[in-house]
Design an enzyme around this catalytic site. Structure first.
Site, PDB file in Angstrom:
ATOM      1  N   ASP A  78       0.861  -1.185   0.000  1.00 19.59           N
ATOM      2  CA  ASP A  78       0.000   0.000   0.000  1.00 19.59           C
ATOM      3  C   ASP A  78       0.893   1.229   0.000  1.00 19.59           C
ATOM      4  OD1 ASP A  78      -3.068   0.744   0.627  1.00 19.59           O
ATOM      5  OD2 ASP A  78      -1.731   2.190   1.597  1.00 19.59           O
TER       6      ASP A  78
ATOM      7  N   ASN B 231      -1.978  13.305  -3.589  1.00 20.01           N
ATOM      8  CA  ASN B 231      -3.049  13.892  -4.405  1.00 20.01           C
ATOM      9  C   ASN B 231      -3.351  15.326  -3.993  1.00 20.01           C
ATOM     10  OD1 ASN B 231      -3.556  11.745  -6.146  1.00 20.01           O
ATOM     11  ND2 ASN B 231      -4.950  10.749  -4.707  1.00 20.01           N
TER      12      ASN B 231
ATOM     13  N   ASP C  19      -1.638   9.704 -10.055  1.00 18.14           N
ATOM     14  CA  ASP C  19      -1.717   8.638 -11.069  1.00 18.14           C
ATOM     15  C   ASP C  19      -0.326   8.221 -11.525  1.00 18.14           C
ATOM     16  OD1 ASP C  19      -4.446   8.735 -10.922  1.00 18.14           O
ATOM     17  OD2 ASP C  19      -4.730   9.844 -12.803  1.00 18.14           O
TER      18      ASP C  19
ATOM     19  N   GLU D  65      -4.734   2.652  -3.869  1.00 24.54           N
ATOM     20  CA  GLU D  65      -3.279   2.580  -3.836  1.00 24.54           C
ATOM     21  C   GLU D  65      -2.787   1.236  -3.302  1.00 24.54           C
ATOM     22  OE1 GLU D  65      -4.623   4.922  -0.108  1.00 24.54           O
ATOM     23  OE2 GLU D  65      -5.237   4.654  -2.198  1.00 24.54           O
TER      24      GLU D  65
END
Length: 398
Positions: free
Chosen positions: A261, A269, A278, A304
């Site tokens: 993760d 973000n 991304d 993620e």
């Protein structure tokens, strides 16, 4: 109408239907350029049968006979172009062009020989054999061959040989008639046209089935692939991981699972924007894909979170893999983001227990991942080998 004439009419209709079928495949998916060549090939087949009808109705001359011969040979060449595209083999256009030119010249020269001549018939049929043999070479040279492709190879080989059998068939059937116009009235024409129909339909149907197989495989692959990362999605991962587990256990090999993760991904973000987030996902996915071997299955489970199944790896080897991945990714610069900014991931590792299901293995790896997050992130934690009682595992691998 004679029996051979009836078969000729059937061939005309069948060629049209097959041309339409291949064109429908080409229209369904523009990337399937091979289907267009196959459609053109069977379209030329229709033209050939039309010319044969004209010869039967209006009489023949050398140009008409040679033209009829050339149409069939050109159609076979177009089919070979489609095969080369389908199987990603270099198009032997020079060989086919030379075969075509020499064959047309030979066909013109032999028209003065008696129609009952064995050697005349052999010279007439040999170019068809040679052109079909080029198709056999194309499929045989392909490295990506499954069972259906092997069957196609066999049928193409038999189709090539049937052209060489026709001089002998002519002798046994009593000849090809006194003139080209009488051809359709002979037993030889009936047998020859029937053989042509059987092989033309057989090859075409096999190719349609093969293309349908490839289309279905492509649709399945797209439905099981995560668009952003290029890895399998959860559904694709579960199906392939279960199969990998079955294969490994059948061979007596250990199986481990690593779940990862990305750390502080929401902050990525929020700070740099979703496009940058991304790019981080794509970078980590690319890293996992390059690290995975032939039997290993990597996936983006969602958001993620990622997973990779490691057949043949025990807990120690899987932990070493995770530690190497953690260390390498934390030093990996991400294109489009600050050069001094590094990103990390946390890892949970678990080895498959006896009678444990994939869901049970994933649950324990998830628990180890949670422990890694709790212990400060950017680390690897290993699941405890809790007992799994017989009869309690759902969908266990046998």
């Amino acid at each position: 109408m004679s029996g051979a004439g009836f078969i000729l009419a059937i061939n005309f209709v069948v060629a049209g239907l097959l041309a339409a079928a291949f064109m429908a495949v080409a229209l369904y998916d523009a990337k399937l350029t091979a289907a267009r060549w196959f459609a053109l090939s069977y379209g030329l087949g229709m033209a050939y049968f039309g010319v044969e009808f004209m010869i039967y109705a209006l009489g023949s001359n050398t140009p008409a006979i040679v033209f009829s011969f050339a149409i069939v040979l050109a159609g076979m060449a177009q089919f070979n172009v489609g095969l080369a595209q389908k199987y990603s083999v270099q198009n032997p256009r020079t060989t086919m062009a030379a075969t075509f030119i020499v064959s047309v010249v030979v066909c013109t020269l032999i028209q003065d020989l008696p129609r009952t001549s064995f050697w005349r018939m052999l010279a007439y049929q040999a170019p068809y054999f040679a052109m079909q043999l080029i198709g056999v070479w194309i499929v045989g040279f392909s490295r990506a061959r499954g069972r259906l492709d092997t069957v196609l190879l066999v049928v193409l080989s038999a189709s090539a040989l049937q052209f060489l059998s026709k001089p002998f068939l002519m002798v046994l059937a009593g000849g090809t008639g006194a003139s080209a116009q009488d051809y359709l009235k002979t037993n030889y024409a009936l047998f020859s046209q029937t053989l042509a129909t059987i092989f033309a339909i057989g090859v075409a149907l096999l190719m349609l089935v093969i293309m349908a197989r490839d289309i279905l495989a492509d649709v399945t692959s797209k439905s099981e692939t995560d668009t952003l990362s290029g890895l399998y999605n959860r559904g694709g991962f579960e199906r392939r991981a279960s199969k990998a587990m079955e294969d490994a256990l059948r061979q007596g090999m250990p199986v481990s699972l690593v779940i990862a993760d990305l750390d502080h991904f929401k902050a990525v973000n929020d700070t740099f924007g979703h496009a940058s987030g991304d790019r981080v996902i794509q970078a980590f996915a690319g890293f996992l894909k390059s690290a995975a071997g032939g039997r290993q299955v990597a996936a983006r489970l969602g958001g993620e979170e990622f997973a990779i199944i490691l057949p043949g790896s025990n807990l120690i080897a899987a932990r070493l893999f995770a530690e190497g991945a953690r260390s390498s990714f934390s030093s990996l610069p991400i294109e489009g983001l600050p050069a001094d900014r590094r990103f990390t991931a946390s890892f949970g590792v678990a080895e498959l227990l006896r009678l444990e299901s994939l869901s049970g293995l994933m649950r324990r790896a998830d628990e180890a991942l949670y422990a890694a997050k709790k212990d400060g992130r950017d680390c690897v934690r290993v699941a405890r080998p809790a007992e799994v009682m017989p009869g309690t595992a759902i969908g266990r691998v046998r």
